[in-house]
Design a protein around this motif. Structure first.
Motif, PDB file in Angstrom:
ATOM      1  N   GLU A 199     -18.144  33.564 -12.732  1.00  0.00           N
ATOM      2  CA  GLU A 199     -18.132  32.129 -12.408  1.00  0.00           C
ATOM      3  C   GLU A 199     -17.785  31.300 -13.651  1.00  0.00           C
ATOM      4  N   LYS A 200     -18.328  31.693 -14.790  1.00  0.00           N
ATOM      5  CA  LYS A 200     -18.010  30.989 -16.036  1.00  0.00           C
ATOM      6  C   LYS A 200     -16.532  31.119 -16.381  1.00  0.00           C
ATOM      7  N   PHE A 201     -15.997  32.308 -16.180  1.00  0.00           N
ATOM      8  CA  PHE A 201     -14.582  32.542 -16.484  1.00  0.00           C
ATOM      9  C   PHE A 201     -13.698  31.693 -15.566  1.00  0.00           C
ATOM     10  N   ASP A 202     -14.070  31.596 -14.302  1.00  0.00           N
ATOM     11  CA  ASP A 202     -13.302  30.771 -13.360  1.00  0.00           C
ATOM     12  C   ASP A 202     -13.342  29.299 -13.774  1.00  0.00           C
ATOM     13  N   MET A 203     -14.506  28.850 -14.271  1.00  0.00           N
ATOM     14  CA  MET A 203     -14.600  27.466 -14.740  1.00  0.00           C
ATOM     15  C   MET A 203     -13.688  27.237 -15.943  1.00  0.00           C
ATOM     16  N   LEU A 204     -13.684  28.194 -16.887  1.00  0.00           N
ATOM     17  CA  LEU A 204     -12.804  28.085 -18.041  1.00  0.00           C
ATOM     18  C   LEU A 204     -11.342  28.044 -17.608  1.00  0.00           C
ATOM     19  N   LYS A 205     -10.989  28.837 -16.620  1.00  0.00           N
ATOM     20  CA  LYS A 205      -9.613  28.865 -16.127  1.00  0.00           C
ATOM     21  C   LYS A 205      -9.209  27.490 -15.597  1.00  0.00           C
ATOM     22  N   ILE A 206     -10.068  26.872 -14.808  1.00  0.00           N
ATOM     23  CA  ILE A 206      -9.771  25.533 -14.268  1.00  0.00           C
ATOM     24  C   ILE A 206      -9.606  24.526 -15.396  1.00  0.00           C
ATOM     25  N   TRP A 207     -10.499  24.584 -16.387  1.00  0.00           N
ATOM     26  CA  TRP A 207     -10.427  23.635 -17.502  1.00  0.00           C
ATOM     27  C   TRP A 207      -9.168  23.854 -18.335  1.00  0.00           C
ATOM     28  N   MET A 208      -8.775  25.102 -18.529  1.00  0.00           N
ATOM     29  CA  MET A 208      -7.571  25.358 -19.315  1.00  0.00           C
ATOM     30  C   MET A 208      -6.306  24.937 -18.555  1.00  0.00           C
ATOM     31  N   GLU A 209      -6.350  25.020 -17.250  1.00  0.00           N
ATOM     32  CA  GLU A 209      -5.238  24.495 -16.449  1.00  0.00           C
ATOM     33  C   GLU A 209      -5.149  22.973 -16.584  1.00  0.00           C
ATOM     34  N   GLU A 210      -6.315  22.322 -16.638  1.00  0.00           N
ATOM     35  CA  GLU A 210      -6.338  20.873 -16.880  1.00  0.00           C
ATOM     36  C   GLU A 210      -5.801  20.561 -18.278  1.00  0.00           C
ATOM     37  N   PHE A 211      -6.200  21.373 -19.246  1.00  0.00           N
ATOM     38  CA  PHE A 211      -5.740  21.191 -20.625  1.00  0.00           C
ATOM     39  C   PHE A 211      -4.219  21.307 -20.711  1.00  0.00           C
ATOM     40  N   ILE A 212      -3.644  22.280 -19.997  1.00  0.00           N
ATOM     41  CA  ILE A 212      -2.206  22.489 -20.024  1.00  0.00           C
ATOM     42  C   ILE A 212      -1.468  21.295 -19.412  1.00  0.00           C
ATOM     43  N   LYS A 213      -2.023  20.706 -18.361  1.00  0.00           N
ATOM     44  CA  LYS A 213      -1.386  19.528 -17.757  1.00  0.00           C
ATOM     45  C   LYS A 213      -1.286  18.375 -18.754  1.00  0.00           C
ATOM     46  N   ILE A 214      -2.312  18.260 -19.612  1.00  0.00           N
ATOM     47  CA  ILE A 214      -2.321  17.194 -20.613  1.00  0.00           C
ATOM     48  C   ILE A 214      -1.393  17.533 -21.782  1.00  0.00           C
ATOM     49  N   ASN A 215      -1.289  18.830 -22.086  1.00  0.00           N
ATOM     50  CA  ASN A 215      -0.553  19.266 -23.279  1.00  0.00           C
ATOM     51  C   ASN A 215       0.606  20.194 -22.915  1.00  0.00           C
ATOM     52  N   ASN A 216       1.302  19.890 -21.816  1.00  0.00           N
ATOM     53  CA  ASN A 216       2.310  20.819 -21.300  1.00  0.00           C
ATOM     54  C   ASN A 216       3.540  20.954 -22.184  1.00  0.00           C
ATOM     55  N   GLU A 217       3.749  20.038 -23.097  1.00  0.00           N
ATOM     56  CA  GLU A 217       4.893  20.158 -23.994  1.00  0.00           C
ATOM     57  C   GLU A 217       4.586  21.024 -25.212  1.00  0.00           C
ATOM     58  N   THR A 218       3.305  21.282 -25.426  1.00  0.00           N
ATOM     59  CA  THR A 218       2.891  22.039 -26.611  1.00  0.00           C
ATOM     60  C   THR A 218       2.350  23.416 -26.275  1.00  0.00           C
ATOM     61  N   PHE A 219       1.576  23.530 -25.182  1.00  0.00           N
ATOM     62  CA  PHE A 219       0.881  24.775 -24.872  1.00  0.00           C
ATOM     63  C   PHE A 219       1.375  25.393 -23.568  1.00  0.00           C
ATOM     64  N   LYS A 220       1.270  26.702 -23.528  1.00  0.00           N
ATOM     65  CA  LYS A 220       1.565  27.488 -22.329  1.00  0.00           C
ATOM     66  C   LYS A 220       0.365  28.397 -22.060  1.00  0.00           C
ATOM     67  N   LEU A 221      -0.007  28.556 -20.798  1.00  0.00           N
ATOM     68  CA  LEU A 221      -1.186  29.351 -20.420  1.00  0.00           C
ATOM     69  C   LEU A 221      -0.763  30.629 -19.722  1.00  0.00           C
ATOM     70  N   GLU A 222      -1.349  31.733 -20.160  1.00  0.00           N
ATOM     71  CA  GLU A 222      -1.182  33.020 -19.480  1.00  0.00           C
ATOM     72  C   GLU A 222      -2.548  33.478 -18.985  1.00  0.00           C
ATOM     73  N   VAL A 223      -2.661  33.768 -17.691  1.00  0.00           N
ATOM     74  CA  VAL A 223      -3.930  34.160 -17.080  1.00  0.00           C
ATOM     75  C   VAL A 223      -3.905  35.651 -16.786  1.00  0.00           C
ATOM     76  N   ASN A 224      -4.856  36.381 -17.383  1.00  0.00           N
ATOM     77  CA  ASN A 224      -5.015  37.798 -17.111  1.00  0.00           C
ATOM     78  C   ASN A 224      -6.367  38.035 -16.453  1.00  0.00           C
ATOM     79  N   GLU A 225      -6.658  39.272 -16.099  1.00  0.00           N
ATOM     80  CA  GLU A 225      -7.895  39.581 -15.373  1.00  0.00           C
ATOM     81  C   GLU A 225      -9.131  39.223 -16.174  1.00  0.00           C
ATOM     82  N   ASN A 226      -9.116  39.499 -17.478  1.00  0.00           N
ATOM     83  CA  ASN A 226     -10.303  39.295 -18.300  1.00  0.00           C
ATOM     84  C   ASN A 226     -10.135  38.256 -19.397  1.00  0.00           C
TER      85      ASN A 226
END
Length: 293
Positions: A199-226
């Motif tokens: 559950e904590k990992f899923d929360m981090l995933k949502i927050w990092m997706e939000e972070f990428i929307k704000i910083n989409n010109e600088t950061f790229k997100l890769e989501v793996n199982e762990n």
């Protein structure tokens, strides 16, 4: 390279040891008083000390990383004061270290609060017994909502909460809420819900997706199982957030470990940008290198 931002009006004793990326505001005073040769003043990285805050040191003053000290605070490490990481102190708060004050990680202290480690009033020569210096300990993730008073010699249990205007005269239990003057336990009130690692990992995933929307010109997100991997396209850096329990103690790689809430601190631009997004009220981590691991 000096990375600290210090306002020209601030006055800092030359023996104060500052880490990196600290921000110190207008009219801040950090003074070592007296002639104690053992006086120590060490302030870590990424701290903010806001305008008009006064720190008068006689003994030991040790501060970790990512703490915020708001405007007009009075901090008095007469004997000793140790403050961990990720703490937040509201404006006009008083921290007294006459009898020794130990503050853990993630502690939040609302504005106009007072934390005491001594009491002194009438003359002892006239028989007054109202005089004592006693160490006060505030454990990790304690929250004093605001205008709270903590007496000397008290231990506040981990994640205990005191509501606004509470006067705390006795030790508090972990994970319990208190209110009133004197503060009493609030039955059936609980501010933390259990979360699994997934559950904590899923929360981090949502927050990092939000972070990428704000910083989409600088950061790229890769989501793996762990793990979540954030790539900084401009700085050629990456930051990993993982639920794996296998630690890679590599000082060149920024890795946040969800299972025990620690991270390899590199102080890279990417790490500081991502952690600044997280650390206020989303997720707080403790730097591994500062723990001596």
């Amino acid at each position: 390279m000096n990375t600290n931002q210090i306002d020209s009006s601030a006055k800092i004793h030359p023996n104060v040891v500052l880490g990196q990326y600290n921000k110190i505001g207008k009219n801040v005073i950090i003074e070592i008083l007296g002639n104690n040769p053992k006086a120590i003043a060490n302030i870590g990285d990424n701290n903010i000390i806001n305008d008009n805050t006064r720190i008068f040191i006689h003994g030991e003053f040790i501060v970790g990383d990512w703490n915020v000290f708001h405007n007009d605070m009075l901090i008095m490490p007469e004997d000793s004061m140790r403050i961990g990481h990720n703490c937040w102190f509201g404006q006009n708060t008083i921290l007294d270290g006459a009898g020794g004050l130990e503050i853990g990680n993630g502690v939040r202290v609302g504005m106009y609060s007072q934390i005491w480690t001594h009491v002194a009033s009438g003359e002892q020569i006239e028989g007054c017994i109202l005089y004592a210096k006693r160490k006060t300990i505030i454990n990790d993730d304690v929250w004093l909502v605001g205008s709270c008073v903590v007496g000397s010699g008290i231990v506040l249990g981990k994640r205990s909460t005191a509501l606004i205007n509470s006067v705390i005269t006795k030790d508090t239990l972990p994970d319990r809420a208190y209110s009133g003057s004197p503060a009493k336990i609030m039955e059936h009130v609980k501010f933390y819900l259990p979360k699994t690692i997934d559950e904590k990992f899923d929360m981090l995933k949502i927050w990092m997706e939000e972070f990428i929307k704000i910083n989409n010109e600088t950061f790229k997100l890769e989501v793996n199982e762990n793990e979540l991997v954030l790539f900084n396209l401009k700085e050629n850096e990456n930051v990993i957030l993982t639920k794996s329990e296998t630690k890679k103690l590599d000082s060149t790689q920024s890795i946040f470990y969800l299972f025990d809430k620690t991270f390899n601190k590199t102080n890279s631009i990417s790490e500081r940008t991502i952690y600044k997004f997280l650390y206020n009220n989303k997720a707080r981590f403790i730097p591994i290198l500062k723990q001596g691991l």
